[in-house]
Design a protein around this motif. Structure first.
Motif, PDB file in Angstrom:
ATOM      1  N   PRO A 197      86.596 -43.209 -26.486  1.00 12.47           N
ATOM      2  CA  PRO A 197      86.142 -43.005 -27.865  1.00 12.47           C
ATOM      3  C   PRO A 197      85.525 -41.629 -28.070  1.00 12.47           C
ATOM      4  O   PRO A 197      85.768 -40.976 -29.094  1.00 12.47           O
ATOM      5  CB  PRO A 197      85.077 -44.094 -28.054  1.00 12.47           C
ATOM      6  CG  PRO A 197      85.321 -45.074 -26.987  1.00 12.47           C
ATOM      7  CD  PRO A 197      85.906 -44.328 -25.847  1.00 12.47           C
ATOM      8  N   ILE A 198      84.755 -41.155 -27.066  1.00 13.25           N
ATOM      9  CA  ILE A 198      84.142 -39.834 -27.193  1.00 13.25           C
ATOM     10  C   ILE A 198      85.227 -38.758 -27.243  1.00 13.25           C
ATOM     11  O   ILE A 198      85.192 -37.856 -28.085  1.00 13.25           O
ATOM     12  CB  ILE A 198      83.164 -39.581 -26.037  1.00 13.25           C
ATOM     13  CG1 ILE A 198      82.012 -40.578 -26.121  1.00 13.25           C
ATOM     14  CG2 ILE A 198      82.637 -38.161 -26.067  1.00 13.25           C
ATOM     15  CD1 ILE A 198      81.042 -40.483 -24.979  1.00 13.25           C
ATOM     16  N   ASN A 241      88.335 -39.104 -28.189  1.00 12.87           N
ATOM     17  CA  ASN A 241      89.018 -39.200 -29.474  1.00 12.87           C
ATOM     18  C   ASN A 241      88.234 -38.494 -30.563  1.00 12.87           C
ATOM     19  O   ASN A 241      88.794 -37.811 -31.411  1.00 12.87           O
ATOM     20  CB  ASN A 241      89.196 -40.667 -29.865  1.00 12.87           C
ATOM     21  CG  ASN A 241      90.578 -41.159 -29.506  1.00 12.87           C
ATOM     22  OD1 ASN A 241      91.544 -40.434 -29.656  1.00 12.87           O
ATOM     23  ND2 ASN A 241      90.664 -42.373 -29.010  1.00 12.87           N
ATOM     24  N   PHE A 242      86.915 -38.684 -30.537  1.00 11.19           N
ATOM     25  CA  PHE A 242      86.058 -38.070 -31.555  1.00 11.19           C
ATOM     26  C   PHE A 242      86.051 -36.553 -31.391  1.00 11.19           C
ATOM     27  O   PHE A 242      86.268 -35.813 -32.347  1.00 11.19           O
ATOM     28  CB  PHE A 242      84.644 -38.638 -31.440  1.00 11.19           C
ATOM     29  CG  PHE A 242      83.677 -38.040 -32.407  1.00 11.19           C
ATOM     30  CD1 PHE A 242      83.848 -38.220 -33.767  1.00 11.19           C
ATOM     31  CD2 PHE A 242      82.594 -37.300 -31.967  1.00 11.19           C
ATOM     32  CE1 PHE A 242      82.960 -37.666 -34.673  1.00 11.19           C
ATOM     33  CE2 PHE A 242      81.707 -36.746 -32.862  1.00 11.19           C
ATOM     34  CZ  PHE A 242      81.890 -36.926 -34.213  1.00 11.19           C
ATOM     35  N   ALA A 286      88.200 -34.687 -29.963  1.00 12.22           N
ATOM     36  CA  ALA A 286      89.500 -34.077 -30.240  1.00 12.22           C
ATOM     37  C   ALA A 286      89.682 -33.803 -31.727  1.00 12.22           C
ATOM     38  O   ALA A 286      90.477 -32.957 -32.109  1.00 12.22           O
ATOM     39  CB  ALA A 286      90.625 -34.983 -29.732  1.00 12.22           C
ATOM     40  N   ALA A 287      88.945 -34.524 -32.582  1.00 13.45           N
ATOM     41  CA  ALA A 287      89.078 -34.326 -34.023  1.00 13.45           C
ATOM     42  C   ALA A 287      88.085 -33.290 -34.559  1.00 13.45           C
ATOM     43  O   ALA A 287      88.097 -32.992 -35.737  1.00 13.45           O
ATOM     44  CB  ALA A 287      88.881 -35.650 -34.756  1.00 13.45           C
ATOM     45  N   LEU A 288      87.229 -32.764 -33.685  1.00 12.61           N
ATOM     46  CA  LEU A 288      86.189 -31.857 -34.172  1.00 12.61           C
ATOM     47  C   LEU A 288      86.716 -30.430 -34.307  1.00 12.61           C
ATOM     48  O   LEU A 288      87.653 -30.050 -33.621  1.00 12.61           O
ATOM     49  CB  LEU A 288      85.015 -31.839 -33.189  1.00 12.61           C
ATOM     50  CG  LEU A 288      84.232 -33.121 -33.063  1.00 12.61           C
ATOM     51  CD1 LEU A 288      83.074 -32.916 -32.109  1.00 12.61           C
ATOM     52  CD2 LEU A 288      83.712 -33.561 -34.406  1.00 12.61           C
ATOM     53  N   PRO A 289      86.080 -29.650 -35.177  1.00 11.75           N
ATOM     54  CA  PRO A 289      86.448 -28.229 -35.254  1.00 11.75           C
ATOM     55  C   PRO A 289      85.861 -27.440 -34.084  1.00 11.75           C
ATOM     56  O   PRO A 289      84.873 -26.731 -34.225  1.00 11.75           O
ATOM     57  CB  PRO A 289      85.856 -27.780 -36.594  1.00 11.75           C
ATOM     58  CG  PRO A 289      84.846 -28.789 -36.958  1.00 11.75           C
ATOM     59  CD  PRO A 289      85.139 -30.042 -36.217  1.00 11.75           C
ATOM     60  N   VAL A 305      92.725 -37.385 -23.818  1.00 15.29           N
ATOM     61  CA  VAL A 305      92.923 -38.632 -24.554  1.00 15.29           C
ATOM     62  C   VAL A 305      94.360 -39.117 -24.434  1.00 15.29           C
ATOM     63  O   VAL A 305      94.619 -40.292 -24.189  1.00 15.29           O
ATOM     64  CB  VAL A 305      92.537 -38.408 -26.034  1.00 15.29           C
ATOM     65  CG1 VAL A 305      92.985 -39.568 -26.873  1.00 15.29           C
ATOM     66  CG2 VAL A 305      91.059 -38.191 -26.164  1.00 15.29           C
ATOM     67  N   ALA A 311      90.424 -34.723 -40.731  1.00 16.40           N
ATOM     68  CA  ALA A 311      89.845 -33.934 -39.634  1.00 16.40           C
ATOM     69  C   ALA A 311      90.515 -32.570 -39.573  1.00 16.40           C
ATOM     70  O   ALA A 311      89.847 -31.542 -39.414  1.00 16.40           O
ATOM     71  CB  ALA A 311      90.004 -34.674 -38.314  1.00 16.40           C
ATOM     72  N   VAL A 314      88.910 -28.745 -39.987  1.00 12.85           N
ATOM     73  CA  VAL A 314      89.170 -27.650 -39.049  1.00 12.85           C
ATOM     74  C   VAL A 314      89.723 -26.447 -39.804  1.00 12.85           C
ATOM     75  O   VAL A 314      89.293 -25.314 -39.603  1.00 12.85           O
ATOM     76  CB  VAL A 314      90.155 -28.089 -37.945  1.00 12.85           C
ATOM     77  CG1 VAL A 314      90.530 -26.926 -37.061  1.00 12.85           C
ATOM     78  CG2 VAL A 314      89.568 -29.197 -37.108  1.00 12.85           C
ATOM     79  N   ALA A 361      82.579 -34.235 -39.789  1.00  8.24           N
ATOM     80  CA  ALA A 361      83.880 -34.793 -39.410  1.00  8.24           C
ATOM     81  C   ALA A 361      83.759 -36.288 -39.141  1.00  8.24           C
ATOM     82  O   ALA A 361      84.576 -37.083 -39.613  1.00  8.24           O
ATOM     83  CB  ALA A 361      84.416 -34.075 -38.172  1.00  8.24           C
TER      84      ALA A 361
END
Lengths: 281, 333
Positions: free
Chosen positions: A121-122, A124-125, A127-130, A163, B265, B269, B311
């Protein structure tokens, strides 16, 4: 002759050709599948050229493709130096280190169910961050040269790859695992003969996502300081000094590099996962 | 783009513990891993900042073991820490650390959000709430634009063979082009066309990153009805418009939401990438840029975490919308 009329005529003709080809009996043959998108791309370039020439847009705002091509041919030396700095040193090194590290980490944490359920889960999270925002920090840690760019790329590609690999390693069905068990297969045997092959579509998915991220990371990191070469550096200074044609030439090289990088990984994927339903015809 | 998390099929002997695991086991491993990460972070602060701390201590007159900064360059951080044990705590209290502690980041985050909101200055220029709002607005417009383009493109691709053949390869190629290279040009061009400010170019960049997952997801979704279902509608002599509204669109909704979550998301970005290299002065990306130029690492870290929280909130909101919608449509789990 009016450039506008020519561009519009070319557009109409190309569209008619494409429509005829796409509805012809040869529509699923390979040549048609190549020609139709190619013609579409050429049409866009012709429209661009025609509109720029007709409205006499200043080259410092939007140069026509022909001028960009001239610049591309005349400054291959600069472009090659930038390509080496950004793509070969920054992006590719970071890509290899990042995806390799993520792959090994995935295999390690896969042995523990607890770690997998904690990290997935971490991952996945994250991976979606800028994550690109981390670029200035890493540039201040690792200096201006390509090492800091590679570091940004490592961080950016790590989590998507992790992931995907972890999900891939869980793709086998209980029946298949039980079969390996009845063969008295060891952990490494069932890893190499069953689970890694089954994970390959997922692993390549991660590898393909990472190609794009790698180039983005390497270029963004150069905006925060770089030696006087590199694609991001050249684009940034080119915009400032109004040599927009050189900027577009860099963009063309970046686009080509990105497409070839992705295409290369996709090509390897087809060789490795030829058995997968999505590649069977 | 990101694969859906795989569902493990538990063996029969495992099902007993599943109910318990889904409540306790779901969050416990995550918390443990998070705690380990924070622990490693804290441990890493000392070696990262020890040189800074020693330089500072030397300037204020304390005795430091290799006495000059040049002599200290020769020594590894581990030896520096062993030789100056009483100065190690100072690496945890730097104003401009190479690596701040999680506590410092949290403090900075609170000082620029909650505290300012309590003072009624939530929309002040120094407040991250203000900058997050600027970023959120561009993200929203980019998301709207990208989603519209993605859905329209998917419908065109599903219904027109020409579009499918000519557009689909270019949609894939467009994602292999590093958008950051284009970002400065988009800003130059939109300034020439007479668009003021950076809102529009930022939204375009974020739409560029956001449309692709929506396009791919919707193409898959609109094609998901089986031949039997399509044939059934044909026997009802349904028009293609009717079969679109009553079959294709409803069956694409689960795909739509899955790709919207990736899309939002990606849009965020895109906005931040649009703010980074372009000299923007407002927005979370601009805070990162300004923090870099003024040498205030805490501001960078706070902006990074604000972006991460943003996000998380956006994806969670879409997740809630997904559950509610699918439940109403009878497709929920």
């Amino acid at each position: 002759m009016s450039w506008l009329a020519f561009a519009l005529f070319f557009w109409a003709a190309a569209w008619a050709t494409n429509a005829a080809l796409a509805n012809s009996p040869w529509r699923s043959t390979r040549p048609v599948r190549v020609i139709v998108p190619l013609l579409f791309g050429v049409t866009l370039l012709v429209l661009w050229e025609g509109l720029v020439r007709h409205f006499q847009v200043m080259p410092v705002i939007l140069p026509p493709p022909s001028l960009v091509w001239d610049t591309l041919i005349n400054s291959t030396e600069t472009l090659w130096v930038d390509f080496q700095q950004t793509v070969l040193k920054g992006a590719l090194t970071g890509y290899l280190i990042g995806t390799g590290a993520a792959f090994l980490t995935a295999i390690l944490i896969d042995r523990s169910d607890f770690l997998t359920r904690g990290l997935l889960p971490i991952g996945n999270f994250v991976a979606a961050l800028p994550i690109v925002g981390i670029a200035p920090i890493l540039v201040s840690w690792f200096g201006f040269d390509w090492q800091s760019k590679a570091a940004v790329v490592v961080v950016m590609v790590f989590f998507p790859m992790l992931v995907n690999t972890v999900s891939g390693l869980r793709q086998t069905e209980p029946m298949q695992r039980d079969l390996m068990h009845t063969y008295a297969a060891s952990y490494s045997q069932s890893l190499f003969k069953l689970r890694l092959p089954a994970a390959m579509p997922f692993i390549f998915n991660g590898l393909k996502i990472a190609t794009t991220l790698a180039l983005i990371g390497a270029i963004v990191a150069e905006y925060f300081g770089s030696p006087t070469r590199g694609m991001g550096f050249r684009i940034n200074t080119g915009v400032g000094s109004l040599s927009i044609d050189l900027v577009w030439a860099e963009i063309a090289v970046a686009a080509l590099a990105g497409t070839l990088f992705y295409g290369g990984v996709a090509w390897i994927e087809r060789r490795v996962t030829f058995w997968h339903p999505s590649h069977r015809n | 783009m990101t694969a859906a998390p795989a569902t493990t099929t538990p063996g029969p002997f495992r099902t007993a513990g599943r109910a318990l695991r889904s409540t306790v086991g779901g969050t416990l491993p995550v918390l443990v891993v998070l705690a380990v990460i924070v622990g490693i972070w804290y441990a890493a602060v000392a070696p990262m900042n020890i040189r800074l701390a020693l330089d500072q201590a030397e300037r204020s007159g304390a005795t430091v073991v290799p006495e000059t900064p040049i002599a200290r360059q020769e020594v590894s951080v581990w030896r520096l820490m062993a030789q100056n044990p009483d100065l190690v705590p100072q690496s945890y209290a730097q104003d401009r650390p190479r690596l701040p502690t999680p506590g410092q980041v949290a403090g900075e985050l609170w000082a620029t959000t909650g505290e300012m909101a309590l003072e009624g200055r939530a929309m002040s220029r120094r407040s991250l709430i203000f900058h997050a709002w600027v970023t959120l607005r561009s993200t929203f417009w980019g998301f709207l634009l990208g989603t519209t383009l993605g859905i329209a493109g998917a419908i065109a691709i599903v219904y027109s063979r020409v579009v499918n053949l000519s557009l689909m390869p270019w949609a894939i190629i467009s994602q292999t082009i590093p958008i950051v290279a284009l970002a400065p040009m988009i800003i130059v061009l939109s300034a020439q066309v007479g668009i003021e400010g950076r809102g529009v170019p930022k939204a375009i960049i974020s739409a560029y990153l956001c449309y692709f997952p929506v396009l791919v997801g919707m193409v898959k979704g609109l094609r998901s009805p089986g031949t039997a279902q399509l044939d059934l509608l044909k026997t009802y002599s349904a028009s293609s418009l009717q079969s679109f509204w009553k079959l294709r669109l409803p069956s694409s909704v689960p795909y739509l939401f899955a790709s919207l979550k990736i899309g939002i998301a990606a849009a965020l970005v895109g906005t931040i990438v649009g703010e980074l290299p372009t000299g923007a002065i407002r927005g979370l990306g601009a805070r990162i840029l300004i923090g870099d130029q003024f040498g205030t690492p805490l501001a960078i870290w706070a902006a990074l975490f604000a972006a991460a929280i943003l996000a998380g909130v956006l994806v969670t909101l879409l997740d809630v919308a997904q559950r509610a919608t699918l439940k109403r449509m009878g497709m929920g789990r």
